[in-house]
Design a protein around this motif. Sequence first.
Motif, PDB file in Angstrom:
ATOM      1  N   ALA A  14      49.420  44.697  33.105  1.00 43.13           N
ATOM      2  CA  ALA A  14      49.164  43.383  33.862  1.00 43.13           C
ATOM      3  C   ALA A  14      49.103  43.220  35.394  1.00 43.13           C
ATOM      4  O   ALA A  14      48.348  42.443  36.137  1.00 43.13           O
ATOM      5  CB  ALA A  14      50.169  42.176  33.331  1.00 43.13           C
ATOM      6  N   VAL A  15      50.048  43.936  36.118  1.00 43.26           N
ATOM      7  CA  VAL A  15      50.000  44.010  37.454  1.00 43.26           C
ATOM      8  C   VAL A  15      48.840  44.534  37.804  1.00 43.26           C
ATOM      9  O   VAL A  15      48.168  44.118  39.026  1.00 43.26           O
ATOM     10  CB  VAL A  15      51.273  44.859  38.176  1.00 43.26           C
ATOM     11  CG1 VAL A  15      51.095  45.102  39.494  1.00 43.26           C
ATOM     12  CG2 VAL A  15      52.342  44.090  37.689  1.00 43.26           C
ATOM     13  N   VAL A  16      48.219  45.643  37.310  1.00 40.92           N
ATOM     14  CA  VAL A  16      46.876  46.244  37.778  1.00 40.92           C
ATOM     15  C   VAL A  16      45.820  45.233  37.645  1.00 40.92           C
ATOM     16  O   VAL A  16      44.894  45.092  38.447  1.00 40.92           O
ATOM     17  CB  VAL A  16      46.635  47.455  36.917  1.00 40.92           C
ATOM     18  CG1 VAL A  16      45.232  48.018  37.396  1.00 40.92           C
ATOM     19  CG2 VAL A  16      47.813  48.504  37.471  1.00 40.92           C
ATOM     20  N   ASP A  21      42.004  41.380  39.940  1.00 35.03           N
ATOM     21  CA  ASP A  21      41.448  39.860  40.103  1.00 35.03           C
ATOM     22  C   ASP A  21      41.407  39.658  41.723  1.00 35.03           C
ATOM     23  O   ASP A  21      40.495  38.957  42.184  1.00 35.03           O
ATOM     24  CB  ASP A  21      42.026  38.962  39.352  1.00 35.03           C
ATOM     25  CG  ASP A  21      41.685  39.064  37.754  1.00 35.03           C
ATOM     26  OD1 ASP A  21      40.796  39.777  37.521  1.00 35.03           O
ATOM     27  OD2 ASP A  21      42.679  38.803  37.109  1.00 35.03           O
ATOM     28  N   LEU A  22      42.578  39.802  42.297  1.00 27.78           N
ATOM     29  CA  LEU A  22      42.940  39.378  43.553  1.00 27.78           C
ATOM     30  C   LEU A  22      41.763  40.226  44.461  1.00 27.78           C
ATOM     31  O   LEU A  22      41.179  39.477  45.377  1.00 27.78           O
ATOM     32  CB  LEU A  22      44.208  40.054  44.142  1.00 27.78           C
ATOM     33  CG  LEU A  22      44.700  39.592  45.435  1.00 27.78           C
ATOM     34  CD1 LEU A  22      44.498  38.083  45.957  1.00 27.78           C
ATOM     35  CD2 LEU A  22      46.034  40.218  45.706  1.00 27.78           C
ATOM     36  N   GLN A  23      41.665  41.593  44.409  1.00 25.94           N
ATOM     37  CA  GLN A  23      40.606  42.112  44.899  1.00 25.94           C
ATOM     38  C   GLN A  23      39.159  41.671  44.893  1.00 25.94           C
ATOM     39  O   GLN A  23      38.518  41.563  45.573  1.00 25.94           O
ATOM     40  CB  GLN A  23      40.663  43.502  44.229  1.00 25.94           C
ATOM     41  CG  GLN A  23      39.733  44.539  45.183  1.00 25.94           C
ATOM     42  CD  GLN A  23      39.892  45.967  44.555  1.00 25.94           C
ATOM     43  OE1 GLN A  23      40.020  46.341  43.669  1.00 25.94           O
ATOM     44  NE2 GLN A  23      39.760  46.860  45.480  1.00 25.94           N
ATOM     45  N   GLN A  24      38.814  41.311  43.788  1.00 25.09           N
ATOM     46  CA  GLN A  24      37.575  40.516  43.535  1.00 25.09           C
ATOM     47  C   GLN A  24      37.429  39.347  44.343  1.00 25.09           C
ATOM     48  O   GLN A  24      36.271  38.952  45.021  1.00 25.09           O
ATOM     49  CB  GLN A  24      37.339  40.402  42.152  1.00 25.09           C
ATOM     50  CG  GLN A  24      35.813  39.373  41.736  1.00 25.09           C
ATOM     51  CD  GLN A  24      35.800  39.429  40.265  1.00 25.09           C
ATOM     52  OE1 GLN A  24      36.639  39.537  39.465  1.00 25.09           O
ATOM     53  NE2 GLN A  24      34.568  38.959  39.930  1.00 25.09           N
ATOM     54  N   GLU A  73      42.124  45.280  50.998  1.00 28.64           N
ATOM     55  CA  GLU A  73      41.365  46.020  49.871  1.00 28.64           C
ATOM     56  C   GLU A  73      41.744  47.314  49.710  1.00 28.64           C
ATOM     57  O   GLU A  73      42.028  47.744  48.311  1.00 28.64           O
ATOM     58  CB  GLU A  73      39.792  45.933  50.052  1.00 28.64           C
ATOM     59  CG  GLU A  73      38.984  46.526  48.655  1.00 28.64           C
ATOM     60  CD  GLU A  73      37.534  45.885  48.792  1.00 28.64           C
ATOM     61  OE1 GLU A  73      36.824  46.411  47.815  1.00 28.64           O
ATOM     62  OE2 GLU A  73      37.209  45.062  49.595  1.00 28.64           O
ATOM     63  N   SER A  74      41.905  48.001  50.604  1.00 31.38           N
ATOM     64  CA  SER A  74      42.594  49.630  50.567  1.00 31.38           C
ATOM     65  C   SER A  74      43.819  49.538  49.899  1.00 31.38           C
ATOM     66  O   SER A  74      44.062  50.201  49.159  1.00 31.38           O
ATOM     67  CB  SER A  74      42.445  50.032  51.816  1.00 31.38           C
ATOM     68  OG  SER A  74      42.928  51.363  51.968  1.00 31.38           O
ATOM     69  N   LEU A  75      44.631  48.702  50.268  1.00 28.69           N
ATOM     70  CA  LEU A  75      46.170  48.510  50.053  1.00 28.69           C
ATOM     71  C   LEU A  75      46.109  48.227  48.320  1.00 28.69           C
ATOM     72  O   LEU A  75      46.877  48.749  47.739  1.00 28.69           O
ATOM     73  CB  LEU A  75      46.727  47.550  51.019  1.00 28.69           C
ATOM     74  CG  LEU A  75      47.189  48.003  52.264  1.00 28.69           C
ATOM     75  CD1 LEU A  75      47.910  46.943  52.891  1.00 28.69           C
ATOM     76  CD2 LEU A  75      48.167  49.239  52.174  1.00 28.69           C
ATOM     77  N   ILE A  76      45.365  47.433  48.098  1.00 26.19           N
ATOM     78  CA  ILE A  76      45.187  46.959  46.783  1.00 26.19           C
ATOM     79  C   ILE A  76      44.838  48.003  45.883  1.00 26.19           C
ATOM     80  O   ILE A  76      44.987  48.353  44.856  1.00 26.19           O
ATOM     81  CB  ILE A  76      44.282  45.589  46.276  1.00 26.19           C
ATOM     82  CG1 ILE A  76      45.105  44.236  47.101  1.00 26.19           C
ATOM     83  CG2 ILE A  76      43.922  45.234  45.117  1.00 26.19           C
ATOM     84  CD1 ILE A  76      44.282  43.272  47.251  1.00 26.19           C
ATOM     85  N   GLY A  80      47.162  49.502  43.216  1.00 28.31           N
ATOM     86  CA  GLY A  80      46.427  49.261  41.825  1.00 28.31           C
ATOM     87  C   GLY A  80      46.135  50.738  41.207  1.00 28.31           C
ATOM     88  O   GLY A  80      46.630  50.874  39.997  1.00 28.31           O
ATOM     89  N   ASP A  81      45.821  51.583  41.777  1.00 28.46           N
ATOM     90  CA  ASP A  81      45.574  53.168  41.221  1.00 28.46           C
ATOM     91  C   ASP A  81      47.064  53.634  41.009  1.00 28.46           C
ATOM     92  O   ASP A  81      46.923  54.353  39.957  1.00 28.46           O
ATOM     93  CB  ASP A  81      44.836  54.034  42.347  1.00 28.46           C
ATOM     94  CG  ASP A  81      43.332  53.604  42.518  1.00 28.46           C
ATOM     95  OD1 ASP A  81      42.845  52.743  41.686  1.00 28.46           O
ATOM     96  OD2 ASP A  81      42.857  54.061  43.548  1.00 28.46           O
TER      97      ASP A  81
END
Length: 108
Positions: A14-16, A21-24, A73-76, A80-81
Amino acid sequence: MSDGFRVNTDELEAVVKRLRDLQQNLGQTANKSKYNTVIARSDYGGDFLEAQSLYTAHDRMQQSLAQMTADLESLINDFGDKAKAVHDGYRNVEAQHAADMQKQQEGH
């Protein structure tokens, strides 16, 4: 025998999903700040000293926003990865434990 810990892999998943979604949304914001805030040099007028300063300040702010959104975006992506890798790792361990338990039960 269990050593008393449990990982909620569904929450990691769910976090990923929330991060993606935040990245989008961040991508949409980056596009708006880059393309929807374009102001031509002539829009500031040319008949006063501060026109060039305003144009330069706007350009710097636009570049700064682009850099900040790229950094976010890079941090996310990185987080996320890593969260996905942890999620997948725990899922694999759980599946292996379940298979081992099944083998033990079949052997008895």
